[in-house]
Design a protein around this motif. Structure first.
Motif, mmCIF file in Angstrom:
data_model
loop_
_atom_site.group_PDB
_atom_site.id
_atom_site.type_symbol
_atom_site.label_atom_id
_atom_site.label_comp_id
_atom_site.label_asym_id
_atom_site.label_seq_id
_atom_site.Cartn_x
_atom_site.Cartn_y
_atom_site.Cartn_z
ATOM 1 N N PHE A 1 4.163 -0.958 -7.404
ATOM 2 C CA PHE A 1 3.769 -2.360 -7.422
ATOM 3 C C PHE A 1 2.798 -2.640 -8.577
ATOM 4 O O PHE A 1 2.910 -3.667 -9.260
ATOM 5 N N VAL A 2 1.853 -1.722 -8.808
ATOM 6 C CA VAL A 2 0.901 -1.899 -9.911
ATOM 7 C C VAL A 2 1.624 -1.876 -11.250
ATOM 8 O O VAL A 2 1.323 -2.668 -12.157
ATOM 9 N N ALA A 3 2.583 -0.955 -11.402
ATOM 10 C CA ALA A 3 3.345 -0.892 -12.651
ATOM 11 C C ALA A 3 4.134 -2.178 -12.868
ATOM 12 O O ALA A 3 4.246 -2.676 -13.995
ATOM 13 N N THR A 4 4.672 -2.724 -11.782
ATOM 14 C CA THR A 4 5.416 -3.980 -11.879
ATOM 15 C C THR A 4 4.491 -5.125 -12.295
ATOM 16 O O THR A 4 4.837 -5.947 -13.159
ATOM 17 N N ILE A 5 3.291 -5.169 -11.699
ATOM 18 C CA ILE A 5 2.318 -6.202 -12.059
ATOM 19 C C ILE A 5 1.956 -6.108 -13.536
ATOM 20 O O ILE A 5 1.887 -7.119 -14.247
ATOM 21 N N ALA A 6 1.747 -4.886 -14.025
ATOM 22 C CA ALA A 6 1.373 -4.700 -15.432
ATOM 23 C C ALA A 6 2.474 -5.207 -16.359
ATOM 24 O O ALA A 6 2.199 -5.874 -17.369
ATOM 25 N N SER B 1 -0.295 -10.767 -11.337
ATOM 26 C CA SER B 1 0.211 -10.727 -12.715
ATOM 27 C C SER B 1 -0.472 -11.787 -13.571
ATOM 28 O O SER B 1 -0.830 -11.528 -14.717
ATOM 29 N N PHE B 2 -0.661 -12.990 -13.017
ATOM 30 C CA PHE B 2 -1.286 -14.060 -13.794
ATOM 31 C C PHE B 2 -2.755 -13.741 -14.067
ATOM 32 O O PHE B 2 -3.260 -14.010 -15.163
ATOM 33 N N ALA B 3 -3.448 -13.165 -13.074
ATOM 34 C CA ALA B 3 -4.854 -12.812 -13.283
ATOM 35 C C ALA B 3 -4.992 -11.765 -14.388
ATOM 36 O O ALA B 3 -5.862 -11.871 -15.258
ATOM 37 N N ARG C 1 0.827 -1.209 0.000
ATOM 38 C CA ARG C 1 0.000 0.000 0.000
ATOM 39 C C ARG C 1 0.865 1.265 0.000
ATOM 40 O O ARG C 1 0.502 2.275 -0.597
ATOM 41 N N ARG C 2 1.994 1.171 0.631
ATOM 42 C CA ARG C 2 2.886 2.342 0.705
ATOM 43 C C ARG C 2 3.499 2.660 -0.658
ATOM 44 O O ARG C 2 3.705 3.817 -1.002
ATOM 45 N N HIS C 3 3.805 1.610 -1.450
ATOM 46 C CA HIS C 3 4.393 1.790 -2.784
ATOM 47 C C HIS C 3 3.446 1.219 -3.844
ATOM 48 O O HIS C 3 3.858 0.449 -4.718
ATOM 49 N N LEU C 4 2.175 1.600 -3.763
ATOM 50 C CA LEU C 4 1.153 1.001 -4.615
ATOM 51 C C LEU C 4 1.418 1.251 -6.095
ATOM 52 O O LEU C 4 1.296 0.336 -6.921
ATOM 53 N N LEU D 1 4.252 -13.876 -3.859
ATOM 54 C CA LEU D 1 3.004 -14.542 -4.226
ATOM 55 C C LEU D 1 1.966 -13.538 -4.734
ATOM 56 O O LEU D 1 1.241 -13.811 -5.694
ATOM 57 N N ALA D 2 1.902 -12.371 -4.073
ATOM 58 C CA ALA D 2 0.959 -11.348 -4.522
ATOM 59 C C ALA D 2 1.296 -10.894 -5.935
ATOM 60 O O ALA D 2 0.403 -10.700 -6.778
#
Length: 397
Positions: free
Chosen positions: A15-20, A338-340, A9-12, A332-333
């Protein structure tokens, strides 16, 4: 307190950019799975969707799909007379490229006996099957033609009376069904000026051999290439007939090669599709390895960025389990999210992809498990570095 999700949450944004970024790579892996299975599905589609028990082709050939096969036009009559054969039908198949709808398109023409013969279209979604002996066609919707449209092929114009969906050859090109004589005419049709030139050359050759002009004109048809050959004979066996006995009879007495549907499928998989399938499998494996490596590097970098926070946890007496849980939960998150997202991207890409994509649920599940296990194993590098971090680093040591 869950430190992993608190840190997320602190670096949301990061983290979202990494997931993308990871999801785009995983989407390529999933699409590659579909391409691999789709290549196989396209390659064997016509074999599996032709209602025949035996394929009879030219002796010594692996045709009619892996290599050309030529049989006399009336060969099916001899096959039909074989004990144990309920029905035998002539069959023609070849690839063509013509201008349709203002652009060049490649497709495969299938010629069959439209009056009760085997090998006709089995997936008509609109319209009807061919009922007239000439100038009607059934085409796959992938060809881009409409029901009732008139399509020129050579000197003739054919009316689209039916449309199929998913009827393709081993290269993913759409199938076009014609009556047997129409398919033979399109296959052997030549430019009129070329025919005149060939006729004149043959006449000169015969006259130089000593024949009079009258004799040369009579012998001229013997020099013309046959235009009524077929590529295969499709056989449906009588109830209770012994497959091996029938094929032996045809092979020994008629001197043809005979394949069952399973053998024809194996020929395709081990022949034309083998190299392409091997290339796709290699790329798929490389993409999975690269994805796992990238996830490992991302988890490692995320761990390095908060190494002082980990040192602070050690300084205040936090057990190693807390640190391991922090890194594993983030790994794991990252993998789950990322897979979803990759799965959602795959569903968006699939309908617009130019080739057939075939997705097997068990293959998708296996890919997810490999990525999950790979992500956990890859995070061990970050865990090892975190556990070796001295508490004094929190104080600037």
């Amino acid at each position: 307190m869950d430190l992993a999700f608190k840190d997320i949450r602190r670096h949301l944004g990061k983290f979202v950019a990494t997931i993308a970024g990871v999801a785009m790579l995983l989407a390529i892996v999933l699409v590659m799975n579909g391409i691999y299975q789709g290549n196989i599905a396209d390659g064997v589609w016509l074999i599996e969707n032709t209602a025949t028990d035996l394929w009879v082709v030219e002796r010594g050939r692996g045709g009619p799909f892996n290599e050309p096969s030529r049989l006399p036009a009336d060969a099916y009559k001899s096959v039909a007379a074989t004990p144990g054969v309920a029905q035998a039908s002539p069959y023609v198949i070849y690839t063509a490229q013509r201008a349709i709808g203002g652009s060049d398109k490649q497709f495969t023409i299938v010629g069959y006996d439209v009056f009760g013969g085997l090998g006709g279209p089995g997936r008509i979604v609109r319209g009807r099957a061919i009922e007239a002996p000439h100038y009607e066609m059934v085409a796959d919707a992938k060809l881009g033609v409409a029901l009732g449209e008139r399509v020129p092929l050579g000197e003739r114009v054919y009316t689209v009376v039916g449309l199929t969906r998913g009827a393709v050859d081993s290269a993913g090109n759409p199938l076009v069904y014609l009556s047997l004589p129409d398919a033979q005419e399109v296959q052997y049709e030549q430019d009129k000026r070329a025919l005149v030139a060939a006729r004149a050359a043959n006449l000169q050759r015969l006259e130089r051999a000593g024949y009079t002009p009258e004799q040369a004109a009579k012998l001229l048809p013997l020099l013309a290439a046959p235009t009524n050959t077929i590529n295969a004979v499709l056989v449906r066996l009588a109830p209770g007939a012994d497959t091996e006995a029938v094929r032996s009879q045809i092979a020994d007495w008629l001197y043809f090669n005979v394949y069952t549907a399973d053998e024809e499928r194996a020929l395709m998989l081990e022949g034309r599709l083998r190299r392409m399938s091997a290339v796709l499998a290699l790329f798929r494996a490389l993409l999975v390895i690269v994805s796992i490596v990238i996830i490992a590097l991302i988890v490692y970098v995320l761990t390095i960025e908060k190494i002082k926070s980990i040192a602070t946890l050690k300084l205040i007496g936090a057990p190693n389990f807390v640190i391991v849980r922090l890194i594993l939960e983030q790994s794991l998150a990252l993998t789950f999210a990322s897979f979803a997202l990759a799965y959602a991207l795959r569903e968006l890409i699939a309908p617009r992809f130019p080739r057939t994509l075939a997705f097997l649920p068990e293959e998708t599940a296996a890919t997810f498990l490999v990525m999950l296990v790979g992500g956990v194993v890859a995070s061990f590098m970050a865990i090892w570095h975190a556990l070796r971090t001295p508490p004094q680093l929190a104080l600037g040591g």
